[in-house]
Design an enzyme around this catalytic site. Structure first.
Site, short mmCIF file in Angstrom:
data_model
loop_
_atom_site.label_atom_id
_atom_site.label_comp_id
_atom_site.label_asym_id
_atom_site.label_seq_id
_atom_site.Cartn_x
_atom_site.Cartn_y
_atom_site.Cartn_z
CE LYS A 205 49.28 45.96 34.65
NZ LYS A 205 47.90 46.42 34.71
CD GLU A 211 49.97 33.97 44.90
OE1 GLU A 211 50.67 34.95 44.55
OE2 GLU A 211 48.94 34.08 45.60
N GLY A 266 44.80 43.37 34.57
CA GLY A 266 45.05 41.92 34.56
C GLY A 266 43.86 41.12 34.07
NE ARG A 267 38.90 43.31 37.58
CZ ARG A 267 39.71 44.09 38.29
NH1 ARG A 267 40.94 43.65 38.58
NH2 ARG A 267 39.34 45.28 38.71
CD GLU A 352 40.83 40.93 41.06
OE1 GLU A 352 41.58 40.53 41.96
OE2 GLU A 352 41.05 40.68 39.86
CG HIS A 383 21.76 15.82 36.97
ND1 HIS A 383 20.86 14.77 36.95
CD2 HIS A 383 21.79 16.32 35.70
CE1 HIS A 383 20.40 14.63 35.73
NE2 HIS A 383 20.94 15.56 34.95
CE LYS A 503 48.29 40.67 45.82
NZ LYS A 503 48.70 41.57 44.75
C1 G6Q Z 1 43.45 41.26 37.84
C2 G6Q Z 1 44.22 41.36 39.03
C3 G6Q Z 1 44.97 40.11 39.42
C4 G6Q Z 1 46.31 39.94 38.70
C5 G6Q Z 1 47.10 38.87 39.43
C6 G6Q Z 1 48.42 38.57 38.76
O1 G6Q Z 1 42.87 42.17 37.34
O2 G6Q Z 1 45.02 42.47 38.96
O3 G6Q Z 1 44.20 38.96 39.25
O4 G6Q Z 1 46.12 39.62 37.37
O5 G6Q Z 1 47.32 39.26 40.75
O6 G6Q Z 1 49.23 39.69 38.71
P1 G6Q Z 1 50.54 39.71 37.85
O7 G6Q Z 1 50.16 39.54 36.42
O8 G6Q Z 1 51.18 41.04 38.11
O9 G6Q Z 1 51.39 38.57 38.32
#
Ligand code: G6Q
Length: 539
Positions: A205, A211, A266-267, A352, A383, A503
């Protein structure tokens, strides 16, 4: 509003004293209609919540609490595009992403559906072009491998749905996911791929996530090692992002940017452009069916009265265990191997969103908020950790998710799977007594170890078959449950400030590990020692 200060909460507290003494056996004996009373069929799901430690009065009081906390209006505020994510000053409109009707969704008075549909159409065209091989790589070879590079919300959703719906995927395409900044992930996921046949989908996003940017750069190096010419990037990289500027700077063709918007968290983004890898792997028809399933549950959630509203019921049961019984965790147990990442997906979704300790006025919470979510598919879990759920000292409410029909022709394994599915819920609720063990001639001295106290709650979610629609409905069910709980606990569910500090500190430590900065004096003694030890032993 602090829910615990309300008279409705007080009444629930009084009522809890009666309920906590009752065994599920008593509750079933008291009411022969209980299973029917506490079952609802909707959106392709049959939900039986009768094996929960509630009676009719409990549910009535819980619904009264929800009404008092203005839940109906809060739901409307989300659907109306109000800026309910106040700390980030954004609306929360993932429901618009799966709107397949002509309904409008407004952000600042402007209908966003035009943008949503435009991007979906662009995704469909691109997906068709990869599948029919009209889109080709730099050396004119068809694309056979897709690598989604993203993390968190830009990884877990597509990964979970791809795994869940693998049965429907195009078998000639390989879809891989790289998320961890640990080089192992990229190396292991790409080592058997031919760069000429590989498309990288950079899902971010913000297009700034450490990463993802690291892995994207590595992917570029990996590609150019074979293809040499930097122009190849345009044919082997696409981006899913809100950050046009950063994406073009990376060298990705502006035509290959699939955008989404700030009002998508994001989620909660898997039906946005973030789902591109899925659409390619599953085909646009299956992706559409997935969105339809989401939309079915969205409609249900928006319109059903609270006592018939599945996300609301699951949320209230969760609150009942979390805040009255003092349960700390909640298990999600899909009895379907395809759904093996479903618990992990909602671990993020729930933890989250509702892992917060200040209320919407910024005051410290005086009560518990979101639980720890965990789980594994059945029967594997049986199990492993089921011992503790059956006989441990902790009360763990469980959701069992199962399907009546398998996607495979052989009925026998599925019947075995489902026999276990029903048996576990029965065992948890009703247990096994001393008397039963005696009647079975169990050795006297080991009877205490073999007793199952029972009275351990579970909710059963049963669907006909694992289809894209069913999966969409299931995901939306849990998403909206999380939203409702956020309202009940008076917290903001759609921000995630708790991920920031780590971070920031990591970006300060990185130059210390690279030895471009000295170890800062103001680290605590432990961190300083650890960095020092790391540097001394680094090869
Ligand atoms: C989700 C969070 C988080 C996010 C990641 C990736 O709700 O905001 O998991 O999706 O940190 O972020 P980017 O899509 O900006 O790389």
């Amino acid at each position: 509003m602090n829910p615990t200060k309300l008279k409705e909460w007080e009444t629930l507290q009084e009522h809890f004293k009666e309920i906590k003494e009752l065994h599920l056996k008593d509750l079933f004996n008291q009411d022969k209609q209980r299973a029917d009373l506490f079952s609802i069929e909707s959106c392709g799901l049959f939900v039986d919540y009768s094996k929960n430690r509630v009676n009719e009065r409990t549910m009535k009081l819980l619904f009264e609490l929800a009404e008092r906390l203005d839940l109906r209006n809060e739901i409307a505020r989300m659907f109306n595009g109000e800026k309910i994510n106040r700390t980030e000053d954004r609306p929360v409109l993932h429901v618009a992403l799966r709107n397949c009707s002509d309904r409008q969704y407004l952000v600042d008075g402007i209908d966003v559906m035009e943008d949503v549909n435009r991007v979906i159409t662009k995704m469909e065209r691109f997906s068709d072009a990869i599948r029919d091989q009209s889109f080709r790589g730099f050396t004119n070879k068809p694309i056979k491998n897709l690598v989604n590079i993203g993390i968190g919300g830009s990884d877990l959703g597509p990964l979970m749905v791809y795994e869940s719906l693998k049965h429907y995927s195009l078998k000639s395409l390989r879809l891989r996911f790289v998320s961890n900044v640990d080089a192992t992930h990229f190396i292991e996921q790409t080592m058997d791929l031919d760069p000429e046949e590989t498309l990288f989908i950079i899902a971010s996003k913000t297009f700034t996530t450490q990463e993802t940017m690291t892995n994207a750069q590595n992917a570029k190096v990996w590609l150019l090692k074979k293809l040499k010419d930097p122009n190849a990037v345009k044919k082997h990289f696409v981006a899913l992002s809100t950050n046009y500027e950063k994406v073009t700077l990376f060298g990705i063709d502006p035509d290959n940017i699939f955008e989404f918007w700030d009002w998508v968290g994001g989620r909660y983004s898997l039906t946005s452009a973030i789902g591109l890898s899925l659409m390619i792997a599953l085909g646009k028809e299956h992706f559409y069916r997935l969105r339809k399933g989401f939309q079915m549950m969205d409609d249900h959630f928006e319109k059903e009265p609270l006592p018939r509203n599945l996300p609301v019921i699951l949320a209230l049961l969760g609150l009942w265990y979390n805040n009255f019984f003092g349960c700390e965790t909640h298990a999600i147990l899909p009895y379907d191997q395809y759904m093996h990442r479903f618990p992990a997906y909602f671990q993020q979704g729930d933890m989250e969103s509702n892992g917060k300790s200040v209320d919407r006025d910024g005051e410290a919470l005086t009560y518990q908020s979101g639980p720890i979510i965990w789980g594994e598919p059945g029967t594997n879990g049986q199990h492993a950790f089921f011992q503790l759920i059956h006989q441990g000292t902790k009360l763990i409410p469980c959701d069992f998710i199962g399907f009546i029909n398998s996607l495979h022709p052989d009925k026998d394994p599925h019947q075995k799977l489902m026999a276990n599915f029903f048996a576990q819920q029965e065992a948890l609720a009703f247990g096994k007594t001393n008397e039963q063990l005696k009647a079975e001639n169990t050795r006297e001295d080991i009877i205490p170890f073999k007793v199952f106290s029972g009275n351990r709650p579970s909710t059963c979610v049963l669907a006909n078959k694992l289809t894209p629609e069913t999966l969409g409905s299931l995901i939306a069910l849990y998403e909206h449950k999380i939203f409702v709980q956020g309202i009940l606990w008076n917290i903001y569910s759609f921000d995630q400030w708790g991920v920031e500090l780590g971070k920031q500190l990591a970006s300060r430590i990185l130059p210390e590990l690279k030895k471009t900065s000295p170890i800062a004096e103001d680290h605590d003694g432990s961190t300083k020692n650890l960095i020092d030890y790391f540097l001394k032993h680094q090869e």
